[in-house]
Design a protein around this motif. Structure first.
Motif, PDB file in Angstrom:
ATOM      1  N   GLU A   1       0.249 -11.344  -9.697  1.00 19.19           N
ATOM      2  CA  GLU A   1      -0.418 -11.180  -8.415  1.00 19.19           C
ATOM      3  C   GLU A   1       0.154 -12.185  -7.426  1.00 19.19           C
ATOM      4  O   GLU A   1       1.053 -12.948  -7.743  1.00 19.19           O
ATOM      5  CB  GLU A   1      -1.931 -11.382  -8.584  1.00 19.19           C
ATOM      6  CG  GLU A   1      -2.593 -10.320  -9.453  1.00 19.19           C
ATOM      7  CD  GLU A   1      -2.577  -8.947  -8.791  1.00 19.19           C
ATOM      8  OE1 GLU A   1      -2.428  -8.879  -7.565  1.00 19.19           O
ATOM      9  OE2 GLU A   1      -2.703  -7.949  -9.520  1.00 19.19           O
ATOM     10  N   GLN A   2      -0.391 -12.178  -6.203  1.00 22.18           N
ATOM     11  CA  GLN A   2       0.176 -13.010  -5.162  1.00 22.18           C
ATOM     12  C   GLN A   2      -0.369 -14.438  -5.180  1.00 22.18           C
ATOM     13  O   GLN A   2       0.033 -15.267  -4.399  1.00 22.18           O
ATOM     14  CB  GLN A   2      -0.095 -12.392  -3.796  1.00 22.18           C
ATOM     15  CG  GLN A   2      -1.577 -12.328  -3.428  1.00 22.18           C
ATOM     16  CD  GLN A   2      -1.797 -11.663  -2.096  1.00 22.18           C
ATOM     17  OE1 GLN A   2      -0.882 -11.057  -1.546  1.00 22.18           O
ATOM     18  NE2 GLN A   2      -2.988 -11.770  -1.558  1.00 22.18           N
TER      19      GLN A   2
ATOM     20  N   ASN B   1       5.460 -13.248  -9.636  1.00 20.01           N
ATOM     21  CA  ASN B   1       6.231 -12.167 -10.272  1.00 20.01           C
ATOM     22  C   ASN B   1       7.543 -12.640 -10.899  1.00 20.01           C
ATOM     23  O   ASN B   1       8.263 -11.831 -11.481  1.00 20.01           O
ATOM     24  CB  ASN B   1       6.551 -11.022  -9.295  1.00 20.01           C
ATOM     25  CG  ASN B   1       5.329 -10.428  -8.670  1.00 20.01           C
ATOM     26  OD1 ASN B   1       4.260 -10.415  -9.268  1.00 20.01           O
ATOM     27  ND2 ASN B   1       5.456  -9.942  -7.443  1.00 20.01           N
TER      28      ASN B   1
ATOM     29  N   THR C   1      11.623  -8.672   0.889  1.00 19.17           N
ATOM     30  CA  THR C   1      11.409  -9.693  -0.125  1.00 19.17           C
ATOM     31  C   THR C   1      12.701  -9.873  -0.934  1.00 19.17           C
ATOM     32  O   THR C   1      13.699  -9.207  -0.674  1.00 19.17           O
ATOM     33  CB  THR C   1      10.240  -9.321  -1.065  1.00 19.17           C
ATOM     34  OG1 THR C   1      10.556  -8.107  -1.753  1.00 19.17           O
ATOM     35  CG2 THR C   1       8.956  -9.135  -0.264  1.00 19.17           C
TER      36      THR C   1
ATOM     37  N   PRO D   1       5.999 -10.850  -3.822  1.00 18.35           N
ATOM     38  CA  PRO D   1       5.331  -9.910  -2.917  1.00 18.35           C
ATOM     39  C   PRO D   1       5.476 -10.317  -1.458  1.00 18.35           C
ATOM     40  O   PRO D   1       5.767 -11.476  -1.142  1.00 18.35           O
ATOM     41  CB  PRO D   1       3.867  -9.969  -3.360  1.00 18.35           C
ATOM     42  CG  PRO D   1       3.720 -11.330  -3.964  1.00 18.35           C
ATOM     43  CD  PRO D   1       5.045 -11.668  -4.588  1.00 18.35           C
TER      44      PRO D   1
END
Length: 432
Positions: A165-166, A183, A271, A190
């Motif tokens: 998740e972020q 990630n 990104t 992200p």
């Protein structure tokens, strides 16, 4: 009689139909009244407050109307213990200034003495801001002249450091460790995320940071996605060590004291792979007296020698020598700009320059907020060359390890006027 029998049911039907219409009209009137009353239920936002819960909405005083002048509002957010606060700005419209000096929103980690996660103004919305604990503080300040509708932000509680998740960042106090983008290494980081790491060493030690892998969206001015590293425990441009992007790992970074603050920000578009970095605590006294061999072009284990004021350098007679043409090739950067702030520390002057034109960028660190670009310049000898706040100059000089411009008596600086524009446009195409 037949006429009487026929007429009576007709009247009953008419009466029944009237009753049905009355009921329908009543329901319709109630529905219309309910719909019309909806605007009256719109949430009203006041100046500050204490807000608890798993989620909520915060708005500037009077939002979406223009916020009032000369105010200071503080909101204290608290989510359940064991979770972190994730804050997202849905709308931002404050008086624009490249240094956010007039109207601004500050976001802090925690309620008391927490590090600042960012200061925001204008209309550019940052990515998600994440606390390291269950508390966060917002403070909005406005001066006498307001310009905008303020802000609207939502917060929610989340589990810290969720994989994939972020959410990222945190307080790092072990003697060594690793930090990385969300990630990593499975996929790109992200969009629209902010991660902040506060590294805290014992008082008699400093911190060394090295990046093993590094791939952050490339931009000449690192405006979109970037990593910024600061001395101390908060975001402070006066103490920024560097701002990095692209696909080349930055050189090792050493703190001045026992704290470093690392911020990673990605905007809402492109990104990249991201990065993995390592840190470790080191003794405060490092062997910096021995010069590296002349064949060593990129020393990686010694601490960068900080910029120092030289009394001997500043005893020279202050007289500009040479011409723009003779200094152009030997200068690392050439810009024109307005001095918007100048602070004297020691024998040097530290200036912030709002850039008008860039003729030669070199390794100068340039910040951009909207259409406004600015940079930091150190006048090694505060009286030579002489610069004054509010005036325009042409600066031709060198850069230090942090990307700041450095100007000595032997460099070229002169007041800049519109009539000089053609000369420097010609120099821009000069081959060195």
């Amino acid at each position: 009689m037949p006429l009487h029998v026929k007429t009576q049911p007709a009247r009953c039907v008419e009466c029944t139909m009237w009753r049905i219409c009355s009921v329908l009209c009543a329901w319709g009137l109630l529905l219309i009244t309910s719909v019309c009353a909806q605007p009256e239920r719109r949430q009203t936002f006041t100046c500050g407050g204490n807000i608890t819960g798993d989620s909520g909405v915060i708005g500037s005083q009077g939002y979406p109307g223009v916020y009032p002048p000369n105010t200071k509002c503080v909101w204290r957010i608290a989510v359940p213990e064991g979770k972190v606060v994730v804050l997202n700005f849905r709308f931002l419209d404050l008086e624009s200034d490249n240094l956010c000096r007039y109207d601004y929103v500050d976001v802090y980690n925690g309620h008391v003495h927490g590090q600042r996660l960012g200061r925001f103004c204008g209309t550019f919305r940052p990515g998600a801001l994440v606390s390291t604990g269950n508390k966060m503080l917002l403070q909005m300040v406005s001066d006498a002249n307001t310009a905008g509708s303020g802000f609207l932000a939502v917060f929610s509680a989340a589990h810290p450091h969720e994989r994939g998740e972020q959410y990222c960042g945190g307080r790092l106090i072990k003697p060594s460790g690793t930090f990385k983008t969300p990630n990593w290494p499975e996929k790109d980081y992200p969009a629209g995320v902010t991660c902040s790491w506060h590294i805290l060493a014992p008082k008699n030690q400093i911190i060394e940071v090295k990046f093993e892998k590094f791939d952050v969206e490339r931009d000449n001015y690192c405006r979109y996605d970037y990593v910024a590293i600061f001395n101390g425990g908060e975001i402070n441009d006066a103490r920024r060590i560097g701002k990095y992007c692209g696909d080349s790992p930055p050189a090792p970074v050493f703190s001045e004291g026992n704290q470093l603050f690392i911020q990673f920000l990605s905007d809402l578009s492109l990104t990249a792979d991201g990065f993995i970095g390592h840190y470790r605590f080191r003794p405060r006294k490092l062997p910096t007296t021995t010069l590296p061999p002349t064949t060593t072009t990129h020393p990686t284990t010694t601490r960068p020698i900080p910029l120092k004021y030289s009394a001997a350098l500043c005893q020279q007679k202050c007289k500009r020598k040479g011409t723009p043409e003779s200094h152009y090739c030997s200068s690392n950067f050439v810009i024109t700009g307005t001095v918007i702030s100048a602070v004297t520390r020691g024998g040097s002057m530290y200036a912030t320059v709002s850039i008008v034109s860039v003729y030669k960028e070199g390794s100068l660190a340039i910040q951009q907020a909207g259409k406004t670009m600015s940079t930091k310049i150190v006048i090694l000898c505060k009286k030579c060359p002489s610069v004054r706040r509010g005036l325009n100059y042409i600066f031709m000089g060198q850069t230090d390890e942090e990307g700041r411009g450095t100007i000595g008596p032997h460099h070229f600086v002169m007041p800049f006027k519109a009539k000089n524009q053609r000369l420097f446009n010609t120099l821009k195409s000069k081959r060195c």
